[in-house]
Design a protein around this motif. Structure first.
Motif, short mmCIF file in Angstrom:
data_model
loop_
_atom_site.label_atom_id
_atom_site.label_comp_id
_atom_site.label_asym_id
_atom_site.label_seq_id
_atom_site.Cartn_x
_atom_site.Cartn_y
_atom_site.Cartn_z
N GLY A 83 0.83 -1.20 0.00
CA GLY A 83 0.00 0.00 0.00
C GLY A 83 0.87 1.26 0.00
N ALA A 84 0.24 2.39 -0.10
CA ALA A 84 0.96 3.66 -0.13
C ALA A 84 1.58 3.95 1.23
CB ALA A 84 0.02 4.79 -0.54
N GLN A 85 2.90 4.11 1.24
CA GLN A 85 3.65 4.45 2.45
C GLN A 85 4.47 5.71 2.14
OE1 GLN A 85 3.52 2.64 5.31
NE2 GLN A 85 2.28 0.94 4.55
N LEU A 86 3.78 6.82 1.99
CA LEU A 86 4.41 8.01 1.43
C LEU A 86 5.53 8.57 2.30
CD1 LEU A 86 1.31 9.88 -0.04
CD2 LEU A 86 2.77 8.14 -1.09
N LEU A 87 5.26 8.83 3.56
CA LEU A 87 6.29 9.44 4.42
C LEU A 87 7.52 8.55 4.59
CD1 LEU A 87 4.15 11.24 7.16
CD2 LEU A 87 5.37 12.24 5.23
N PRO A 88 7.36 7.24 4.84
CA PRO A 88 8.56 6.40 4.94
C PRO A 88 9.39 6.39 3.66
CG PRO A 88 6.68 5.28 5.90
CD PRO A 88 6.14 6.50 5.21
N PHE A 89 8.74 6.38 2.50
CA PHE A 89 9.50 6.35 1.25
C PHE A 89 10.14 7.71 0.95
CE2 PHE A 89 7.66 2.23 0.51
CZ PHE A 89 8.58 1.60 -0.33
N ILE A 90 9.50 8.80 1.38
CA ILE A 90 10.15 10.11 1.26
C ILE A 90 11.41 10.12 2.11
CG2 ILE A 90 9.94 12.54 1.92
CD1 ILE A 90 7.00 12.40 1.08
N TYR A 91 11.31 9.61 3.33
CA TYR A 91 12.48 9.53 4.22
C TYR A 91 13.59 8.69 3.60
CZ TYR A 91 15.42 7.70 7.95
OH TYR A 91 16.50 7.30 8.70
N LEU A 92 13.22 7.54 3.04
CA LEU A 92 14.24 6.65 2.45
C LEU A 92 14.91 7.31 1.25
CD1 LEU A 92 12.38 3.21 2.61
CD2 LEU A 92 14.35 3.94 3.99
N GLY A 93 14.13 8.04 0.43
CA GLY A 93 14.72 8.73 -0.71
C GLY A 93 15.69 9.81 -0.28
N ALA A 94 15.30 10.59 0.73
CA ALA A 94 16.19 11.64 1.23
C ALA A 94 17.45 11.04 1.83
CB ALA A 94 15.45 12.48 2.26
N ILE B 234 7.06 4.95 -5.23
CA ILE B 234 8.22 5.34 -6.03
C ILE B 234 8.23 6.86 -6.24
CG2 ILE B 234 9.37 5.11 -8.27
CD1 ILE B 234 9.62 2.73 -6.35
N LEU B 235 7.05 7.44 -6.45
CA LEU B 235 6.98 8.90 -6.55
C LEU B 235 7.41 9.56 -5.24
CD1 LEU B 235 3.62 9.36 -8.50
CD2 LEU B 235 5.93 9.85 -9.35
N ALA B 236 7.00 8.98 -4.11
CA ALA B 236 7.40 9.51 -2.81
C ALA B 236 8.90 9.38 -2.61
CB ALA B 236 6.65 8.78 -1.69
N PHE B 237 9.47 8.25 -3.03
CA PHE B 237 10.92 8.06 -2.94
C PHE B 237 11.65 9.12 -3.75
CE2 PHE B 237 14.97 6.24 -4.24
CZ PHE B 237 15.45 5.68 -3.06
N ASN B 238 11.11 9.43 -4.94
CA ASN B 238 11.74 10.44 -5.78
C ASN B 238 11.65 11.82 -5.14
OD1 ASN B 238 12.91 11.06 -8.54
ND2 ASN B 238 11.17 12.47 -8.49
N VAL B 239 10.51 12.12 -4.51
CA VAL B 239 10.38 13.39 -3.78
C VAL B 239 11.43 13.46 -2.66
CG1 VAL B 239 8.89 14.72 -2.24
CG2 VAL B 239 7.95 13.73 -4.33
N GLY B 240 11.60 12.35 -1.97
CA GLY B 240 12.61 12.30 -0.91
C GLY B 240 14.00 12.53 -1.45
N VAL B 241 14.29 11.96 -2.62
CA VAL B 241 15.60 12.17 -3.25
C VAL B 241 15.84 13.66 -3.50
CG1 VAL B 241 16.89 11.84 -5.40
CG2 VAL B 241 15.82 9.88 -4.28
N GLU B 242 14.80 14.35 -3.98
CA GLU B 242 14.94 15.79 -4.25
C GLU B 242 15.13 16.57 -2.95
OE1 GLU B 242 15.40 16.60 -7.22
OE2 GLU B 242 14.80 14.63 -7.96
N ILE B 243 14.42 16.18 -1.90
CA ILE B 243 14.59 16.85 -0.61
C ILE B 243 16.00 16.63 -0.08
CG2 ILE B 243 13.86 16.84 1.82
CD1 ILE B 243 11.04 16.16 0.84
N GLY B 244 16.47 15.39 -0.16
CA GLY B 244 17.83 15.09 0.29
C GLY B 244 18.87 15.83 -0.51
N GLN B 245 18.62 15.96 -1.81
CA GLN B 245 19.55 16.70 -2.66
C GLN B 245 19.63 18.16 -2.24
OE1 GLN B 245 19.64 16.13 -7.09
NE2 GLN B 245 18.92 18.23 -7.13
N LEU B 246 18.49 18.77 -1.97
CA LEU B 246 18.48 20.17 -1.55
C LEU B 246 19.17 20.36 -0.21
CD1 LEU B 246 14.85 21.22 -2.59
CD2 LEU B 246 17.01 21.91 -3.67
#
Length: 243
Positions: free
Chosen positions: A53-64, A182-194
Motif C-alpha cells: 500500500g501507499a507508504q508516502l512518508l517512509p519512502f520520502i524519508y528513504l529517498g532523502a 516510487i513517486l514519494a521516494f523520488n520526492v525524498g531524493v529531491e529533498i535530500g539533494q536540496l
C-alpha cells in the motif's frame, strides 16, 4: 560553465582547512565500507520489501536518506556547483540534474527496465571525472572547444537516475501502492539533494572568500577527479569479476 571567482578576503588558514577536509573525506571514502556496499541498509531493505500500500512518508524519508548518503551523487553535484556563484545558475543546473535522474529513476523502476548496475555506477564515477576535468578547463585545452555543460549535466543526470533505480530493483516491490511509493521516494531524493546542496554551498561560500581559493581549487578538482577514477575502477572491477 565556469565563472571567474569574486575577489575574496585573506584567509589562508580557512582555505587550507577546507582543502584538508575534502582530502580527508576522499581518503576516508577510499577505505570506507560504503565504497563496497553503496546500497540500502538491511533495516530499510526489510521495510521496502514488506511495504504494502501507499507508504508516502517512509519512502520520502528513504529517498532523502539515500541521496544524503550517496557520495557519488554528491561528488558530482559538488563539481557542478564548484564555480557557480549566482543562485540562478545553481538553480538551473540542479534542476537539469533533478529532471534527468527523476525521469530514469521512475522509468527504470516502473517499467522494470534492467541495466547492469556495475556499468551504470562506473558511468556515474566517470561523471565525477568529467566534471572535474571540465572545471579544470581540460576540454578547451585538449580539444579546442567547450562541451555544452547544461547538456552534460542533464545526460549524466539520466545515468544517476538509473543508478538509483538499480538499488530499488534489487528488491521485490509490492504492486499495491508501487507508483505512489516510487513517486514519494523520488520526492525524498529531491529533498535530500536540496539539504546536501545547502550544506555544500555554505562550505563553498566560506572557502571562496579566502584569497587562496584559486590555487586550492586546482588541487580540489584533482582530488575530485581522483575520487571519480577510484569509483570507476571499483565498479569496472566488479563488472569483469562478477558473473
Amino acid at each position: 560553465m565556469n565563472h571567474m571567482p569574486f575577489p575574496r578576503r585573506t584567509g589562508v588558514g580557512v582555505g587550507v582547512r577546507w582543502l584538508y577536509l575534502l582530502g580527508a573525506a576522499l581518503v576516508g571514502l577510499m577505505f570506507s565500507p560504503l565504497l563496497f556496499a553503496h546500497g540500502v541498509e538491511a533495516g530499510d531493505a526489510t521495510f521496502i520489501e514488506q511495504a504494502s500500500g501507499a507508504q508516502l512518508l517512509p519512502f520520502i524519508y528513504l529517498g532523502a536518506k539515500h541521496m544524503v548518503t550517496g557520495y557519488d551523487h554528491l561528488l558530482f553535484l559538488a563539481g557542478v556547483i564548484f564555480f557557480l556563484y549566482r543562485m540562478k545558475d545553481v538553480g538551473i543546473y540542479v534542476t537539469l540534474f533533478a529532471v534527468g535522474h527523476s525521469v530514469t529513476l521512475l522509468y527504470g523502476v516502473l517499467s522494470e527496465t534492467n541495466v547492469n548496475a556495475y556499468m551504470v555506477d562506473a558511468i556515474i564515477g566517470f561523471s565525477v571525472v568529467y566534471k572535474a576535468l571540465d572545471n579544470l578547463g581540460a576540454f578547451r585545452r585538449w580539444f579546442g572547444f567547450q562541451p555544452n555543460t547544461k547538456a552534460a549535466v542533464l545526460i549524466f543526470g539520466f545515468f544517476h537516475g538509473f543508478g538509483l533505480a538499480t538499488k530499488l530493483q534489487d528488491f521485490t516491490l509490492a504492486e499495491d501502492g508501487l507508483v505512489a511509493n516510487i513517486l514519494a521516494f523520488n520526492v525524498g531524493v529531491e529533498i535530500g539533494q536540496l539539504m546536501a546542496l545547502g550544506i555544500i554551498l555554505i562550505a563553498m561560500n566560506f572557502w571562496r572568500r579566502t584569497d587562496v581559493f584559486p590555487r586550492q581549487a586546482l588541487a580540489a578538482n584533482v582530488l575530485l577527479m581522483s575520487a571519480g577514477f577510484m569509483l570507476m575502477g571499483y565498479q569496472l572491477t566488479g563488472l569483469y569479476t562478477v558473473s
